[in-house]
Design a protein around this motif. Structure first.
Motif, PDB file in Angstrom:
ATOM      1  N   GLU A   1       0.822  -1.218   0.000  1.00  0.00           N
ATOM      2  CA  GLU A   1       0.000   0.000   0.000  1.00  0.00           C
ATOM      3  C   GLU A   1       0.856   1.268   0.000  1.00  0.00           C
ATOM      4  O   GLU A   1       0.506   2.258  -0.630  1.00  0.00           O
ATOM      5  CB  GLU A   1      -0.943   0.002   1.209  1.00  0.00           C
ATOM      6  N   ARG A   2       1.970   1.235   0.708  1.00  0.00           N
ATOM      7  CA  ARG A   2       2.848   2.415   0.747  1.00  0.00           C
ATOM      8  C   ARG A   2       3.402   2.713  -0.643  1.00  0.00           C
ATOM      9  O   ARG A   2       3.416   3.857  -1.091  1.00  0.00           O
ATOM     10  CB  ARG A   2       3.975   2.196   1.744  1.00  0.00           C
ATOM     11  N   ALA A   3       3.875   1.673  -1.326  1.00  0.00           N
ATOM     12  CA  ALA A   3       4.384   1.843  -2.690  1.00  0.00           C
ATOM     13  C   ALA A   3       3.276   2.332  -3.615  1.00  0.00           C
ATOM     14  O   ALA A   3       3.510   3.161  -4.492  1.00  0.00           O
ATOM     15  CB  ALA A   3       4.980   0.537  -3.194  1.00  0.00           C
ATOM     16  N   LEU A   4       2.058   1.831  -3.419  1.00  0.00           N
ATOM     17  CA  LEU A   4       0.916   2.251  -4.226  1.00  0.00           C
ATOM     18  C   LEU A   4       0.664   3.745  -4.043  1.00  0.00           C
ATOM     19  O   LEU A   4       0.509   4.482  -5.020  1.00  0.00           O
ATOM     20  CB  LEU A   4      -0.316   1.441  -3.835  1.00  0.00           C
ATOM     21  N   ASP A   5       0.629   4.214  -2.807  1.00  0.00           N
ATOM     22  CA  ASP A   5       0.391   5.638  -2.542  1.00  0.00           C
ATOM     23  C   ASP A   5       1.497   6.510  -3.124  1.00  0.00           C
ATOM     24  O   ASP A   5       1.233   7.558  -3.719  1.00  0.00           O
ATOM     25  CB  ASP A   5       0.264   5.889  -1.037  1.00  0.00           C
ATOM     26  N   THR A   6       2.737   6.078  -2.981  1.00  0.00           N
ATOM     27  CA  THR A   6       3.873   6.836  -3.515  1.00  0.00           C
ATOM     28  C   THR A   6       3.793   6.939  -5.030  1.00  0.00           C
ATOM     29  O   THR A   6       3.968   8.017  -5.608  1.00  0.00           O
ATOM     30  CB  THR A   6       5.200   6.178  -3.088  1.00  0.00           C
ATOM     31  N   PHE A   7       3.515   5.822  -5.687  1.00  0.00           N
ATOM     32  CA  PHE A   7       3.430   5.822  -7.149  1.00  0.00           C
ATOM     33  C   PHE A   7       2.239   6.652  -7.617  1.00  0.00           C
ATOM     34  O   PHE A   7       2.341   7.392  -8.595  1.00  0.00           O
ATOM     35  CB  PHE A   7       3.352   4.388  -7.687  1.00  0.00           C
ATOM     36  N   SER A   8       1.127   6.561  -6.925  1.00  0.00           N
ATOM     37  CA  SER A   8      -0.049   7.359  -7.272  1.00  0.00           C
ATOM     38  C   SER A   8       0.285   8.852  -7.228  1.00  0.00           C
ATOM     39  O   SER A   8      -0.066   9.603  -8.143  1.00  0.00           O
ATOM     40  CB  SER A   8      -1.201   7.044  -6.319  1.00  0.00           C
ATOM     41  N   ASN A   9       0.978   9.274  -6.186  1.00  0.00           N
ATOM     42  CA  ASN A   9       1.371  10.685  -6.082  1.00  0.00           C
ATOM     43  C   ASN A   9       2.286  11.096  -7.226  1.00  0.00           C
ATOM     44  O   ASN A   9       2.163  12.204  -7.753  1.00  0.00           O
ATOM     45  CB  ASN A   9       2.049  10.952  -4.739  1.00  0.00           C
ATOM     46  N   ARG A  10       3.181  10.215  -7.616  1.00  0.00           N
ATOM     47  CA  ARG A  10       4.077  10.518  -8.739  1.00  0.00           C
ATOM     48  C   ARG A  10       3.276  10.711 -10.034  1.00  0.00           C
ATOM     49  O   ARG A  10       3.585  11.582 -10.835  1.00  0.00           O
ATOM     50  CB  ARG A  10       5.089   9.401  -8.946  1.00  0.00           C
ATOM     51  N   LEU A  11       2.257   9.872 -10.249  1.00  0.00           N
ATOM     52  CA  LEU A  11       1.452  10.002 -11.469  1.00  0.00           C
ATOM     53  C   LEU A  11       0.643  11.294 -11.482  1.00  0.00           C
ATOM     54  O   LEU A  11       0.442  11.886 -12.538  1.00  0.00           O
ATOM     55  CB  LEU A  11       0.517   8.796 -11.622  1.00  0.00           C
ATOM     56  N   TRP A  12       0.157  11.729 -10.326  1.00  0.00           N
ATOM     57  CA  TRP A  12      -0.612  12.970 -10.274  1.00  0.00           C
ATOM     58  C   TRP A  12       0.278  14.185 -10.485  1.00  0.00           C
ATOM     59  O   TRP A  12      -0.191  15.236 -10.910  1.00  0.00           O
ATOM     60  CB  TRP A  12      -1.356  13.107  -8.945  1.00  0.00           C
ATOM     61  N   CYS A  13       1.547  14.065 -10.193  1.00  0.00           N
ATOM     62  CA  CYS A  13       2.475  15.196 -10.260  1.00  0.00           C
ATOM     63  C   CYS A  13       3.575  14.959 -11.284  1.00  0.00           C
ATOM     64  O   CYS A  13       4.730  15.329 -11.061  1.00  0.00           O
ATOM     65  CB  CYS A  13       3.105  15.431  -8.889  1.00  0.00           C
ATOM     66  N   LEU A  14       3.253  14.348 -12.384  1.00  0.00           N
ATOM     67  CA  LEU A  14       4.254  13.961 -13.375  1.00  0.00           C
ATOM     68  C   LEU A  14       5.009  15.161 -13.931  1.00  0.00           C
ATOM     69  O   LEU A  14       6.183  15.101 -14.196  1.00  0.00           O
ATOM     70  CB  LEU A  14       3.597  13.170 -14.499  1.00  0.00           C
ATOM     71  N   GLY A  15       4.335  16.252 -14.112  1.00  0.00           N
ATOM     72  CA  GLY A  15       4.963  17.471 -14.609  1.00  0.00           C
ATOM     73  C   GLY A  15       4.092  18.654 -14.233  1.00  0.00           C
ATOM     74  O   GLY A  15       3.046  18.498 -13.609  1.00  0.00           O
ATOM     75  N   ASP A  16       4.538  19.836 -14.603  1.00  0.00           N
ATOM     76  CA  ASP A  16       3.773  21.035 -14.265  1.00  0.00           C
ATOM     77  C   ASP A  16       2.395  21.045 -14.902  1.00  0.00           C
ATOM     78  O   ASP A  16       1.444  21.556 -14.337  1.00  0.00           O
ATOM     79  CB  ASP A  16       4.535  22.287 -14.701  1.00  0.00           C
ATOM     80  N   THR A  17       2.294  20.475 -16.088  1.00  0.00           N
ATOM     81  CA  THR A  17       1.011  20.513 -16.807  1.00  0.00           C
ATOM     82  C   THR A  17       0.498  19.134 -17.162  1.00  0.00           C
ATOM     83  O   THR A  17      -0.459  19.015 -17.909  1.00  0.00           O
ATOM     84  CB  THR A  17       1.155  21.336 -18.097  1.00  0.00           C
ATOM     85  N   GLN A  18       1.122  18.102 -16.654  1.00  0.00           N
ATOM     86  CA  GLN A  18       0.723  16.744 -17.043  1.00  0.00           C
ATOM     87  C   GLN A  18       0.432  15.894 -15.824  1.00  0.00           C
ATOM     88  O   GLN A  18       1.114  15.971 -14.816  1.00  0.00           O
ATOM     89  CB  GLN A  18       1.856  16.094 -17.841  1.00  0.00           C
ATOM     90  N   PHE A  19      -0.603  15.098 -15.912  1.00  0.00           N
ATOM     91  CA  PHE A  19      -0.874  14.069 -14.927  1.00  0.00           C
ATOM     92  C   PHE A  19      -1.451  12.880 -15.668  1.00  0.00           C
ATOM     93  O   PHE A  19      -1.929  13.007 -16.781  1.00  0.00           O
ATOM     94  CB  PHE A  19      -1.820  14.549 -13.820  1.00  0.00           C
ATOM     95  N   ILE A  20      -1.388  11.726 -15.045  1.00  0.00           N
ATOM     96  CA  ILE A  20      -1.898  10.509 -15.658  1.00  0.00           C
ATOM     97  C   ILE A  20      -3.116  10.067 -14.857  1.00  0.00           C
ATOM     98  O   ILE A  20      -3.002   9.751 -13.669  1.00  0.00           O
ATOM     99  CB  ILE A  20      -0.832   9.396 -15.657  1.00  0.00           C
ATOM    100  N   ALA A  21      -4.276  10.058 -15.501  1.00  0.00           N
ATOM    101  CA  ALA A  21      -5.508   9.643 -14.829  1.00  0.00           C
ATOM    102  C   ALA A  21      -5.398   8.181 -14.408  1.00  0.00           C
ATOM    103  O   ALA A  21      -5.065   7.318 -15.212  1.00  0.00           O
ATOM    104  CB  ALA A  21      -6.701   9.840 -15.749  1.00  0.00           C
ATOM    105  N   HIS A  22      -5.656   7.927 -13.141  1.00  0.00           N
ATOM    106  CA  HIS A  22      -5.547   6.578 -12.605  1.00  0.00           C
ATOM    107  C   HIS A  22      -6.384   6.469 -11.339  1.00  0.00           C
ATOM    108  O   HIS A  22      -6.831   7.470 -10.785  1.00  0.00           O
ATOM    109  CB  HIS A  22      -4.083   6.243 -12.300  1.00  0.00           C
ATOM    110  N   CYS A  23      -6.566   5.247 -10.883  1.00  0.00           N
ATOM    111  CA  CYS A  23      -7.265   5.008  -9.620  1.00  0.00           C
ATOM    112  C   CYS A  23      -6.880   3.623  -9.116  1.00  0.00           C
ATOM    113  O   CYS A  23      -6.232   2.847  -9.821  1.00  0.00           O
ATOM    114  CB  CYS A  23      -8.774   5.127  -9.780  1.00  0.00           C
ATOM    115  N   ARG A  24      -7.315   3.322  -7.928  1.00  0.00           N
ATOM    116  CA  ARG A  24      -7.115   1.976  -7.395  1.00  0.00           C
ATOM    117  C   ARG A  24      -8.022   1.008  -8.153  1.00  0.00           C
ATOM    118  O   ARG A  24      -9.097   1.381  -8.607  1.00  0.00           O
ATOM    119  CB  ARG A  24      -7.440   1.937  -5.910  1.00  0.00           C
ATOM    120  N   LEU A  25      -7.574  -0.219  -8.256  1.00  0.00           N
ATOM    121  CA  LEU A  25      -8.333  -1.246  -8.967  1.00  0.00           C
ATOM    122  C   LEU A  25      -9.743  -1.399  -8.419  1.00  0.00           C
ATOM    123  O   LEU A  25     -10.687  -1.595  -9.171  1.00  0.00           O
ATOM    124  CB  LEU A  25      -7.585  -2.581  -8.882  1.00  0.00           C
ATOM    125  N   ASP A  26      -9.907  -1.271  -7.109  1.00  0.00           N
ATOM    126  CA  ASP A  26     -11.214  -1.475  -6.487  1.00  0.00           C
ATOM    127  C   ASP A  26     -12.046  -0.194  -6.354  1.00  0.00           C
ATOM    128  O   ASP A  26     -13.098  -0.199  -5.733  1.00  0.00           O
ATOM    129  CB  ASP A  26     -11.063  -2.143  -5.116  1.00  0.00           C
TER     130      ASP A  26
END
Length: 140
Positions: free
Chosen positions: A38-63
């Motif tokens: 779960e910790r790795a999941l939260d860390t990776f999720s934060n990275r995807l939301w903050c990929l760049g100043d103007t870019q993010f990758i839409a994602h969610c938990r599987l459930d």
């Protein structure tokens, strides 16, 4: 037959994983990212939301309730019967049913532990009859 893409000699595995997720997203493919816990999941999720100043990758938990409308899913546990096009394996283990995916992406750092894990996975995938592609990222 499942295709396995090994990306080896990756200097920054987490950063590269985000770039791979972005590439799959741009190709409009569905991606399941399997993380160690779960910790790795939260860390990776934060990275995807903050990929760049103007870019993010839409994602969610599987459930999550919105998973059916979201192209990238994150999970710390693989359901036994899930069929999905692409798996980005950031977990510690080999997926229990690789045949449930059309492609599996494996990122390998340059340290000895990462290389040993990759060798083990390579042999296991080859034994299962998977098509294996190698991408050396040392000069990229």
């Amino acid at each position: 037959m499942t295709r396995i893409d090994f990306y080896t000699n990756v200097a920054q595995p987490q950063e590269f994983a985000c770039k791979l997720a972005a590439t799959v997203f741009r190709k409009q493919e569905r991606l399941l990212v399997w993380l160690e816990d779960e910790r790795a999941l939260d860390t990776f999720s934060n990275r995807l939301w903050c990929l760049g100043d103007t870019q993010f990758i839409a994602h969610c938990r599987l459930d999550a309730a919105e998973a059916a409308q979201t192209p990238i899913w994150l999970t710390a546990e693989l359901p036994p019967a899930l069929q999905h096009p692409v798996l980005l394996n950031l977990g510690a283990e080999l997926p229990p049913a690789p045949q449930h995916f059309s492609r599996i992406l494996e990122i390998v750092g340059s340290d000895e532990a990462a290389l040993a894990t990759a060798r083990h996975r390579f042999k296991a995938y080859r034994t299962l009859g998977c098509e294996i592609q190698h991408h050396d990222m040392s000069h990229k």
